[in-house]
Design a protein around this motif. Structure first.
Motif, PDB file in Angstrom:
ATOM      1  N   VAL A   1       3.295   6.485   3.515  1.00 48.11           N
ATOM      2  CA  VAL A   1       3.889   6.334   4.848  1.00 48.11           C
ATOM      3  C   VAL A   1       3.215   5.205   5.606  1.00 48.11           C
ATOM      4  O   VAL A   1       3.870   4.376   6.257  1.00 48.11           O
ATOM      5  N   ASP A   2       1.863   5.151   5.536  1.00 50.49           N
ATOM      6  CA  ASP A   2       1.143   4.061   6.209  1.00 50.49           C
ATOM      7  C   ASP A   2       1.545   2.703   5.640  1.00 50.49           C
ATOM      8  O   ASP A   2       1.717   1.732   6.381  1.00 50.49           O
ATOM      9  N   HIS A   3       1.687   2.622   4.324  1.00 49.07           N
ATOM     10  CA  HIS A   3       2.075   1.348   3.721  1.00 49.07           C
ATOM     11  C   HIS A   3       3.488   0.945   4.141  1.00 49.07           C
ATOM     12  O   HIS A   3       3.742  -0.232   4.431  1.00 49.07           O
ATOM     13  N   VAL A   4       4.379   1.902   4.172  1.00 48.09           N
ATOM     14  CA  VAL A   4       5.752   1.600   4.628  1.00 48.09           C
ATOM     15  C   VAL A   4       5.722   1.115   6.071  1.00 48.09           C
ATOM     16  O   VAL A   4       6.410   0.150   6.434  1.00 48.09           O
ATOM     17  N   ASN A   5       4.910   1.740   6.911  1.00 45.69           N
ATOM     18  CA  ASN A   5       4.802   1.313   8.301  1.00 45.69           C
ATOM     19  C   ASN A   5       4.232  -0.094   8.414  1.00 45.69           C
ATOM     20  O   ASN A   5       4.660  -0.890   9.258  1.00 45.69           O
ATOM     21  N   ARG A   6       3.251  -0.415   7.551  1.00 45.90           N
ATOM     22  CA  ARG A   6       2.695  -1.757   7.593  1.00 45.90           C
ATOM     23  C   ARG A   6       3.740  -2.799   7.182  1.00 45.90           C
ATOM     24  O   ARG A   6       3.815  -3.879   7.754  1.00 45.90           O
ATOM     25  N   VAL A   7       4.543  -2.449   6.201  1.00 47.29           N
ATOM     26  CA  VAL A   7       5.576  -3.389   5.759  1.00 47.29           C
ATOM     27  C   VAL A   7       6.646  -3.554   6.822  1.00 47.29           C
ATOM     28  O   VAL A   7       7.143  -4.656   7.077  1.00 47.29           O
ATOM     29  N   LEU A   8       7.010  -2.459   7.465  1.00 46.50           N
ATOM     30  CA  LEU A   8       8.069  -2.508   8.473  1.00 46.50           C
ATOM     31  C   LEU A   8       7.579  -3.029   9.812  1.00 46.50           C
ATOM     32  O   LEU A   8       8.392  -3.271  10.707  1.00 46.50           O
TER      33      LEU A   8
END
Length: 1835
Positions: free
Chosen positions: A416-423
């Motif tokens: 989830v954190d990685h997805v947030n960083r990408v988005l």
């Protein structure tokens, strides 16, 4: 009106039912106050007694009228209660297949458990920009409402999606995000919207699982914030998750699965990259086999794994990290297979070298021994010491499962954190829309800690929802100035306090979790214990990703404060950090789940309260996942739990029904009398309501609306229905009376007629009876007479027989007696005769002898006596007495003869004279006769010779006769043999003829079949080629559109780059960075653009460039080159396609070659016929000779009749043959010339002509065979030409004459029509000239009164006005023929230019006169000052006071314009950049800029200056692009430059020097062709530019027409009173944007006329105008049909009538503009058929068959959708039954059509630019001074 008064007979109510929850029933008698029992009849016909509650005495709920059932908004129902809501949802879901329904501000979504085609991009485009109440309920409508409110109110929005597991929450949230991604787009090239959507597959794989209620159930809550910039484009997103169901990792119930990712890994275990994970089947692992259902029907886990990896790649998760994630997940699976063995009750061990643990340690990168030790032991820390204690097998298993859950939770958070960083985006976020996918209330047989937390969150959300509903109601009442009071409702705050207050459930759980021992149930799950030593082992992993999962970064902030990165990090829960105390990590791990969840929930509620919420309630219709199956019990449970019924109850407690005054007046006008209708609608409604509803508390009057309490609208509907029913009864009574009166009169007339005919019939029957009686009497009489006669005859016959027998007997007896007597008499007679004869003979003999003797004696005596008498005188005297008389008679006769003699002598004398004369004549005649005698002698000699010859011929004839006889004998024998042979041959011939006929028939059929198949194949191939060509054109034009979009994007990026580096720039110019040379096929950069851009480029410091933007810049540059290559490939493909088309056309043109071969065959045939004719002539001559030689003289003599007749016939036939041959030759030459002139396009006509030629011949079968052979071999086959006799050619000549006559008749008729048209036009011109003459006389009289200076100006202004009016008149006159109109415009412009030149000359003359006047005045002043008095006035007069006009010889111009190289920028600026289309269109020649530019190009070509040509064309193209970029939203500008670009393109073609274009030119125009340069590549560039302009024109048209279409075609009542107004719900008042003014059909038609007029004024090609009109009509039809398919309120019979009327008006407009052949009408066919579908009967199978055959342009999906949406506006209409819809579906199941529901409203037809040469001569073009082009000169 009291509520009890509504319970009358036939009123329908709802009663409770244990099975169906609510049942409908009908009252059998009126209810009276005090009644305890209601007599009801159920729908199935059963009667029952319904007992009222003796305490409450509540009556059952009333049922809404049928017209309100199925409404889009539940608040539009008059009776708002649970059964009404349930029934409305059921009807919409089951009968209409509609899954979405509004309930005030809530969207209720029912899971259909079936894929529906209502989520495509076409549906998104249809809902984009629409108000929420205007379209059918949809998740896209909620998303559009949130998006518009964010843009309008500049306030953040939230969409809260809730519901049970399996109700469709995740799907609804996913579709909402897809809508935002599609509508808004992203602000950068990073494609954030794609990444937002790509996060869904990842989160579904790691957070969703199969449950008993849902195959894809979300086992966590998430809140996704989609960020937008100031232009409301997506720039990023952020995700927060809540309460992941970690227990599912280690345990699954029966028929359930673990998270999808585990099964995806197992399904992909055999892939090479996953070999190291050592995975296998899902049934092998303990964590994936517990549910016993490892496979989901219809789901391929391997494919889903590929989708998950693809989404990870799109989100920037590298391959190494992906493999790391998969290693950790595989390690969890292997950890679940770790087994323990008990040593005793308090300790356990793991077997040595345990395979599962070994694999786990290898994958996790940890030490095997250490992990094995701490899985079986734990550390206990006290204040003084630390103990290591073994644990039991059960505790070790629980610890292993807790470790697996903890690892999975950490991995979940990491992803989830990685997805947030990408988005995340570096651009500042302006606003956001949050989508909350949260679990709804859950109730199971066993409710665990998860259900407690879920229901706690839903209680908080329900409280927030109730507050928001009250807030909206309060705002509405205050806005309308309605007094309101607080409504009592269920407040769940005490329940929330019980859970989260001090010493509440959560606090008690936290306190209990402080004990040291483990406890089951809530306590264990709340504590979520993980041993610290196991975590330390994992942190020491050699695998770098494992320590990252356990970093101490769990920090939380308020939702209103952002981090430095601009994101709101709400995934982590807040903790209180401690400074370096030992055991800190242990305390962090002991943080309870309940506390974490409560904090996260508080943060979520703070976020939701700071936004505007939108609610979506998902309902699960059944527990078995059956498609479109509605379980009332389950639905009611969810409606009660999710707050929908509470919303209904709150709405019902106030004023739920709301009507605008106009809607109320339109709906209930029938309840008003004429005197009640006032101009003020508000006052009219107030007056009427005071009379209709006496209780004023039942309604309130607002500023714009009337508010009604529940049930009042139903009461008004009842009054309206009663009034309409009474009116219908009155109408029916009158009509029925009239019909019965007519029927009675018809019956009376019929009865009289019947009586008359009956009485006549009876009379005729009586007369017949009398006649029959009389006849019977006569028959009886005759019969009796016959019987009597017969009896008499019988008796008589018997009597006669008896008598005959008796008489016979007697007669025979008598006969015998007589016979005996007769015979006796005979005997006696003969005896007596013989005796008498014998006696007689003796007597006779004696008598005769006596007589003889006596006679002899007497004779002797007599003789003596005679002799004595002869001797005496007396005898003589007696003898002479008679002689005297005779002598006297003779004397008289002699006298008479003497008289006669005298007469005869006289006559003889006369005759002698005559004789003499006659003798002389006779003598002369004799001489003549002698001569003739001599001639006769000669003739006699000749006759003798002829007779001799005849004798010879007779001999020959006799010989011939003898030969003839012999020949005849032989001929008889031969004839007999021949007849026998002929009979045999005839039999064979008949058989052969039959075979021949059958073969001919087969050949003809085969020929027809071959030709038909060839025609079909050719047409199919042609259609396919055309479709392929159109597809290629569409692809090519879409690529051009994409290229133009990339160009604009590139320009925007350059502007952003220049803004980022703060380089001042006056104007944005394009550079050569996107193309390699000036000869690019796409773009051209001007030199002045390069000179302006060069210093700006040099001033940009390299160190200030942003790397991301440069990468984007390089990416764009690469993309442009790729597009250029792709365009080149497409161009090559297009060329290949065109070559294929040309080859197919060449093949088709080979058919004329075949036709040429056939013509050669015909000429050969004609030659053979001529040779045959010559042979026949020779035979005729030989026959003549034979006749002359062998014939008899009588027959063959030249003077013989038969010979003469034969010769006459032969000569006449030969002469007629020669004449016919000459006619045939003349006609053939004419036909050949006509065919060459016509040059038919369709080569199949040649085959048709050949077939006609074949049919014209005699033996059709043989000619058909010859024709087929000719078709197969392409050569003329050897056929029997003798059968084509001269009669065939004469018949061909006759057919040719008929064709020529028909041609002449058609020409004569066309000339007559043209003559009539010209006569009409001349009459109109005469009339207009008369009017103009009168007007001129009036103006002349007015001008004479003006001063001289104003007189000239007035006359010129009048002339200009007259020309303008004449221009408008001729514009309408020549609307059908643009060429005539263009030539007229040219002549008009010439006249106007002449007038302008005349005006300039007059101005010059006036200025010169004024100057001379000043000079003279000055001289006079000087003379007066110098006191010169000797100057006479005559000397002053001798001075020249006016200019002398010197005639100038007209120069012969070459149609070229010369300009200097440095004036190119000025030329482009004045002619393109600063040119106003309106002035040019009104005052100048259409396409004048194009002509001027081409004339400049011609001069550069004449000079052979390639740089000048290239520079001018490049500047022209770039300048046109700049103008269109600057004023691209102006239709007039785009239309003007589309017309000029096409004209410029046509000029380049017309004067290119190519033969295909030169044939349309005059000889003078061909002299103006380009001589030095081939500009074919520039023609392609201009064609591309024209395509881009056309696409921009279509976009402008669409933007202008789009707001008008729905209002004008669907909503506006063109036919007043046709459509009724139905009650509306709350959604109508929550529309984001108020109506901007109602458009009507007239508005659309006026706009179309405006477009058409502008295009005609700009001189656009007629074919291009037709394509634009076709595109406009397609947009109108597609948008109208799409809205019809998405709006239940417009699917009615009356709306169908409105649509058909509107379409007929559009067709009438096409007829007025002569555009019926443009193909625009055909684009409206789907809309026409949809309107017809709304109006036709929809009951029987015949109706279904008619609908299937009628709706050919609609897809099956569209037909079924319209039938589902069909809604009666009046209760007298009927809905479409489900059985009828199923019948339609069965009939259409084999139809192959598009699966799309909506038409593609964005579809653009591929445009073509047919060559349209100009008749305007270039040398005649004048350049007006208003263009400011004085620096160029005509050459």
């Amino acid at each position: 009106m009291a509520a009890s008064e509504l319970y009358t007979k036939f009123a329908r109510v709802w009663i409770p039912d244990p099975e169906e929850v609510w049942k409908s029933a009908e009252l059998l008698k009126d209810y009276k106050p005090g009644d305890k029992v209601l007599l009801l009849r159920l729908e199935e016909g059963k009667d029952l007694e319904y007992h009222l509650d003796p305490k409450t005495k509540e009556l059952p709920h009333l049922r809404n009228p049928d017209i309100l059932v199925g409404e889009n908004d539940l608040t539009a129902l008059s009776y708002l209660h649970e059964p009404a809501v349930l029934h409305n949802l059921r009807v919409r879901f089951i009968d209409s297949k509609l899954i979405y329904t509004y309930c005030g501000i809530v969207l209720v979504a029912i899971n259909p458990y079936e894929q529906l085609p209502i989520y495509g991009e076409d549906i998104i485009n249809a809902y984009s920009g629409q108000n929420m109440g205007d379209m059918d309920p949809h998740i896209f409508a909620v998303a559009e409402e949130a998006y518009k409110q964010m843009a309008r109110d500049e306030r953040n929005q939230s969409i809260i999606v809730s519901g049970e597991s399996g109700a469709g929450k995740t799907v609804s949230a996913k579709y909402a995000m897809r809508y935002f991604a599609t509508v808004s787009g992203s602000a950068s090239e990073a494609n954030v919207e794609e990444k937002v959507l790509a996060s869904n597959p990842i989160m579904e794989s790691i957070g969703n699982a199969k449950t008993t209620r849902n195959d894809n159930s979300s086992r966590f809550g998430k809140y996704i914030e989609i960020g937008f910039d100031k232009r409301y484009r997506i720039i990023g997103a952020n995700m927060r998750t809540y309460l992941l169901e970690k227990s599912r990792v280690v345990f699954q119930a029966e028929e359930e699965r673990n998270y999808h990712i585990f099964y995806q890994l197992c399904a992909s275990a055999k892939s090479p990259e996953f070999q190291m994970l050592q995975l296998g089947n899902a049934n092998y692992f303990n964590y994936t086999k517990q549910g016993g259902s490892p496979v989901i029907e219809g789901v391929d886990d391997a494919k889903e794994m590929a989708h998950t990896r693809q989404a990870c790649t799109l989100l920037g998760i590298s391959e190494s990290y992906q493999m790391g994630i998969f290693r950790i997940l595989a390690g969890i699976l292997h950890l679940g297979n770790v087994g323990f063995t008990s040593r005793d009750s308090d300790s356990c061990t793991i077997p040595p070298k345990h395979e599962a643990l070994t694999i786990f340690c290898e994958l996790m990168g940890v030490d095997y021994e250490e992990m094995c030790h701490w899985l079986c032991h734990r550390k206990l820390a006290t204040a003084t010491e630390t103990y290591i204690k073994p644990i039991s097998k059960l505790q070790a298993t629980n610890a292993r499962d807790a470790l697996a859950k903890h690892i999975y939770a950490k991995l979940f958070n990491w992803i989830v954190d990685h997805v947030n960083r990408v988005l995340h985006s570096a651009v500042k976020q302006h606003s956001f829309i949050g989508v909350l996918d949260i679990y709804g209330f859950e109730t199971f047989e066993i409710n665990s800690f998860e259900q407690f937390c879920i229901n706690y969150a839903n209680e908080k959300l329900q409280q927030q929802f109730n507050m928001h509903v009250f807030k909206l109601e309060q705002e509405e009442y205050m806005k309308e100035q309605i007094p309101w009071t607080l409504i009592d409702f269920y407040d769940n705050q005490p329940c929330i306090n019980l859970i989260e207050s001090k010493l509440g459930i959560l606090d008690l759980l936290d306190e209990e979790c402080k004990v040291e021992y483990q406890c089951e149930g809530f306590l264990e799950k709340n504590k979520d214990t993980v041993f610290e030593e196991q975590i330390k082992v994992l942190k020491s992993s050699k695998f770098k990703m494992i320590p990252e999962l356990f970093q101490d970064d769990e920090k939380a902030i308020s939702p209103t404060s952002a981090t430095s990165s601009g994101r709101i990090l709400l995934t982590r829960v807040p903790t209180k950090p401690t400074k370096g105390r030992p055991g800190q990590a242990a305390k962090e791990h002991r943080k309870t789940v309940g506390h974490q969840f409560r904090n996260s929930l508080h943060l979520l509620m703070e976020t939701l309260n700071a936004t505007t919420p939108h609610y979506v309630r998902c309902i699960k219709p059944n527990d078995f996942k059956f498609p479109f199956t509605f379980d009332e019990k389950r639905a009611v449970q969810q409606l009660r739990a999710c707050g929908v019924l509470e919303t209904i109850r709150i709405s019902a407690a106030g004023f739920p029904s709301r009507w605008t005054y106009q809607e109320f007046f339109s709906r209930y006008r029938v309840l008003m009398k004429q005197k009640d209708v006032l101009n003020d609608r508000m006052q009219t409604c107030k007056n009427v309501l005071e009379k209709l509803i006496l209780d004023k508390d039942k309604y309130q009057f607002g500023k714009t609306k009337i508010f009604f309490r529940a049930g009042q609208v139903a009461y008004l509907e009842k009054l309206r229905t009663d009034k309409l029913r009474a009116a219908c009864i009155w109408i029916q009574k009158t009509i029925r009376g009239w019909l019965l009166r007519k029927k009675y009169l018809r019956m009376r007339k019929a009865a009289i007629t019947v009586q008359r005919y009956v009485r006549g019939y009876q009379a005729r029957c009586y007369a017949t009876f009398l006649r029959r009686t009389k006849a019977a009497t006569i028959i009886q009489k005759y019969w009796r007479m016959y019987v009597a006669c017969r009896m008499y005859k019988i008796r008589r016959a018997a009597t006669i027989v008896l008598q005959s027998y008796l008489r016979g007997y007697l007669a025979r007896n008598r006969y015998r007696k007589i016979l005996r007597e007769h015979k006796v008499v005979i005997i006696q007679k003969w005896v007596r005769g013989w005796l008498a004869q014998k006696q007689y003979k003796r007597s006779m003999h004696a008598i005769i002898y006596l007589q003889c003797c006596f006679r002899r004696m007497m004779a002797k005596r007599e003789l003596k006596k005679l002799k004595i008498e002869a001797r005496s005188v007396e005898r003589y005297k007696k003898l002479h007495i008679g002689m005297e008389n005779k002598i006297m008679q003779l004397q008289r006769k002699v006298d008479e003869q003497n008289k006669e003699y005298k007469c005869l002598m006289e006559k003889l004398a006369n005759l002698e004279g005559v004789y003499n004369t006659e003798t002389e004549k006779l003598r002369s005649d004799l001489d003549r006769l002698q001569l003739s005698e001599e001639e006769a002698k000669v003739a006699t000699k000749r006759v003798l010779s002829l007779q001799e010859e005849i004798a010879k011929l007779r001999k020959d004839l006799e010989q011939t006769h003898s030969e003839k006889k012999s020949i005849e004998e032989s001929a008889d024998r031969y004839r007999q043999e021949t007849e026998q042979l002929v009979s045999n041959l005839k039999e064979e011939n008949t058989l052969l003829k039959q075979e021949k006929e059958t073969l001919n028939h087969l050949i003809v059929e085969q020929a027809k079949e071959m030709t038909e198949t060839m025609e079909k194949k050719l047409t199919e191939e042609t259609k396919q080629l055309e479709l392929d060509l159109n597809d290629e054109r569409l692809r090519y034009q879409n690529l051009l559109n994409e290229f133009s979009r990339l160009e604009e994007r590139y320009d925007d990026l350059r502007e952003e780059m220049t803004l980022m580096v703060n380089v001042p720039k006056l104007e944005h110019k394009r550079t050569d960075s996107t193309h390699s040379s000036n000869e690019s096929e796409y773009t051209f950069s001007s030199e002045f653009a390069e000179t302006e851009d060069t210093p700006s480029r040099t001033e940009e410091p390299s160190e200030k460039k942003v790397p991301l933007d440069m990468s984007l810049f390089l990416k764009l540059q690469k993309r442009v080159t790729e597009l250029e290559q792709e365009k080149q490939l497409l161009q090559d493909e297009l060329d290949c396609k065109e070559e294929q088309v040309l080859r197919s056309k060449a093949k088709e043109e080979e058919r004329p070659q075949i036709r040429g071969a056939e013509l050669e065959y015909e000429s050969l045939k004609r030659q053979e016929l001529e040779s045959e004719n010559k042979k026949l002539k020779n035979e005729l001559n030989e026959l003549r000779k034979a006749l002359s030689e062998k014939g008899t003289p009588e027959v063959t003599a030249p003077g013989a009749p038969a010979y003469q007749v034969l010769m006459d016939q032969l000569t006449s036939v030969s002469e007629e043959l020669d004449v016919r041959k000459e006619e045939v030759l003349i006609l053939r030459s004419q036909l050949v010339s006509q065919k060459e002139a016509i040059q038919p396009k369709n080569t199949m006509t040649d085959s048709i002509i050949l077939l006609e030629d074949v049919q014209k011949m005699k033996d059709k079968g043989e000619i058909a065979q010859a024709y087929i052979g000719l078709k197969e071999t392409n050569r003329s086959s050897a056929m029997d030409c003798r059968e084509l006799n001269e009669d065939g050619e004469l018949w061909l000549a006759y057919e040719g004459l008929n064709q020529a006559n028909r041609l002449l008749e058609s020409q004569l008729q066309s000339q007559k029509r043209s003559h009539d048209n010209e006569a009409e036009a001349l009459r109109g011109e005469i009339q207009s000239l008369k009017e103009e003459n009168n007007r001129q006389q009036q103006l002349l009289a007015q001008n004479l009164q003006l001063p001289p200076e104003a007189r000239i100006e007035a006359s010129l202004q009048h002339e200009i006005t007259r020309l303008t009016n004449e221009n408008l008149y001729f514009e309408e006159l020549y609307a059908d023929d643009p060429k005539k109109y263009q030539s007229y415009r040219i002549s008009l412009y010439k006249r106007m230019i002449d007038l302008m030149e005349q005006l300039e000359k007059q101005d010059k003359t006036v200025r010169k006169l004024k100057k001379q006047l000043k000079v003279f005045a000055k001289k006079i002043g000087e003379l007066e000052v110098g006191q010169v008095e000797n100057i006479s006035p005559g000397q002053i007069i001798d001075e020249p006071i006016r200019p002398v006009n010197i005639p100038r010889k007209e120069k012969d111009f070459q149609g070229m314009l010369e300009y200097k190289k440095e004036d190119e920028q000025k030329l482009v600026k004045n002619l393109i950049l600063e040119l106003k289309p309106r002035g040019v269109a009104v005052n100048l020649i259409p396409g004048l800029p194009a002509y001027i530019l081409f004339m400049c190009v011609r001069h550069a070509d004449y000079l052979n200056d390639d740089q000048k040509v290239r520079s001018l064309l490049t500047s022209t193209i770039n300048s046109i692009k700049k103008v269109l970029k600057k004023r691209g939203d102006d239709f007039e500008t785009v239309s003007f430059w589309l017309s000029n670009t096409c004209r410029f393109l046509h000029c380049l073609k017309q004067y290119s020097g190519e033969e295909g274009f030169m044939k349309y030119n005059t000889s003078r125009q061909n002299e103006h062709c380009l001589t030095n340069f081939d500009l074919a590549e520039y023609r392609q560039v201009l064609s591309d530019l024209a395509i881009q302009i056309y696409q921009q024109l279509v976009r402008v048209l669409e933007n202008i027409l789009q707001p008008m279409i729905v209002s004008g075609m669907l909503e506006h009542e063109t036919i007043q009173g046709m459509s009724g107004v139905k009650p509306t719900g709350l959604r109508k008042r929550t529309s984001s944007i108020a109506d901007e003014g109602a458009y009507t059909l007239d508005s659309i038609i006026q706009q179309l006329s405006s477009f058409h007029s502008v295009m005609c004024q700009h001189g656009m090609d007629p074919e291009l105008i037709k394509q634009v009109i076709k595109q406009m009509f397609y947009i109108v039809g597609a948008v109208t049909l799409n809205n019809l398919l998405l709006r239940k309120d417009v699917c009615s019979w009356s709306k169908g009538m409105q649509i058909r009327y509107n379409v007929s008006q559009l067709e009438e407009w096409l007829r007025d503009k002569n555009l019926m052949n443009s193909g625009a009408k055909e684009t409206l066919e789907p809309l026409i058929q949809a309107a017809q579908l709304l109006q036709v009967k929809k009951k029987t199978d015949e109706d279904a068959e008619a609908i299937c055959s009628m709706c050919s342009a609609l897809t099956t999906l569209q037909i079924v959708k319209v039938l589902f949406l069909y809604t009666p506006v009046h209760e007298f209409e009927e809905r479409v039954s489900a059985s009828f819809i199923r019948t339609i579906q069965m009939r259409l199941r084999d139809r192959k059509d598009s699966p799309q529901l909506l038409m593609d409203a964005k579809h653009t037809f591929p445009v073509t630019f047919p060559f349209n040469p100009s008749s305007l001569a270039l040398e005649t073009i004048q350049i007006p001074a208003s263009l400011g082009l004085g620096f160029i000169s005509r050459v």
